[in-house]
Design a protein around this motif. Sequence first.
Motif, PDB file in Angstrom:
ATOM      1  N   SER A 179       0.857  -1.207   0.063  1.00  0.00           N
ATOM      2  CA  SER A 179       0.027  -0.070  -0.144  1.00  0.00           C
ATOM      3  C   SER A 179       0.937   1.322  -0.070  1.00  0.00           C
ATOM      4  O   SER A 179       2.000   1.252   0.295  1.00  0.00           O
ATOM      5  N   MET A 215      -2.205  -4.246  -1.130  1.00  0.00           N
ATOM      6  CA  MET A 215      -3.203  -4.127  -2.045  1.00  0.00           C
ATOM      7  C   MET A 215      -3.144  -5.127  -2.913  1.00  0.00           C
ATOM      8  O   MET A 215      -2.199  -5.826  -3.258  1.00  0.00           O
ATOM      9  N   SER A 234      -8.013  -2.982  -0.417  1.00  0.00           N
ATOM     10  CA  SER A 234      -6.989  -2.898   0.450  1.00  0.00           C
ATOM     11  C   SER A 234      -6.889  -4.539   1.136  1.00  0.00           C
ATOM     12  O   SER A 234      -8.145  -5.099   1.526  1.00  0.00           O
TER      13      SER A 234
END
Length: 318
Positions: A139, A161, A171
């Motif tokens: 992420s 992700m 996510s």
Amino acid sequence: MAAPDGNPSDGNTVDQASQTALAETTLLVFSAAPLTIEPYGRSTLSWSVELPEQTDVTVYLDIRGTSVAAAGNMPVAPESTTTYQLRARAGAYSKVLGVVTINTDLSACVALSAEPAFAIVEVIKYEIEQQRSAGVYLSSDQDPITVAITGNKMEISLRLMQSVPDFPDPSVNIDASFELSVVPIPSAHHLTPPLTIQEHTYHQLAPVNVAVNVDIGFPWWVYLTPANSIALWIAVSGGKDHATKNANTMITAVVSALDGWFKQTFVQRPGMDKHDAGFYVNPEGDQRFWITFCPVPRLASEVAGAQQQGGVAPRRRL
């Protein structure tokens, strides 16, 4: 004598019979030989109990939860100083017949420690990179990977992700924790030239008390389309299972990396084996990993050779 909750003097016939049976149960002997052992050593518990001949209830015996007969022997190999209780049970009542403590002499052991966080983060990054072909990536959060030690646990937080066809990338938040243990290496024997079987089974690190929590989130506006409901449910459910499996694989890789580092000869000296390990935070706040190495037991062939020569078997040189 331990009694159940409530009033033990309520005149209940079974209760009275149980208490009488325990009162008539007599310990003749409960001992251990030897009382002090070296690491990885063994001792033998021996006991003999005289049970009541005529009773309306059965008296059961156990040692630390293991049912035993009225007389017998039990080999034990405690990793640290351990107390064993021989207990008698009748109905809802019980009493301790005898107690024996076996001491484990760790004076020849060596304890080492290190700060593992940096190395572990690198292992985690490598494991995530292996999943890039499956669409997994870090992420954009400032700290997508955090490693911390709390008490005797290592806690790992990942903010990832996942590329998903026809949907915005969700996510994948993984929060995992585990403790360390030392377990026997699966191979039962170790061959050394000239192909003789050593009697000591070496040990390796292993994760225990593993906990993994996975949370998968799509952008809120995706849920506004009713047609997406079933597809989202399937994606989230399958994604959690997949992420949990990968998290467990990651933990195994982390522990394997620690085990490999401490297996190097300049750390684990010849003739030494892993005894116990764990995580801790020192008074200065440093998050550390510790491990204890202990001398392996002498081989029976060494002892026999020394006895034939009328001497004492030398310790294996460390």
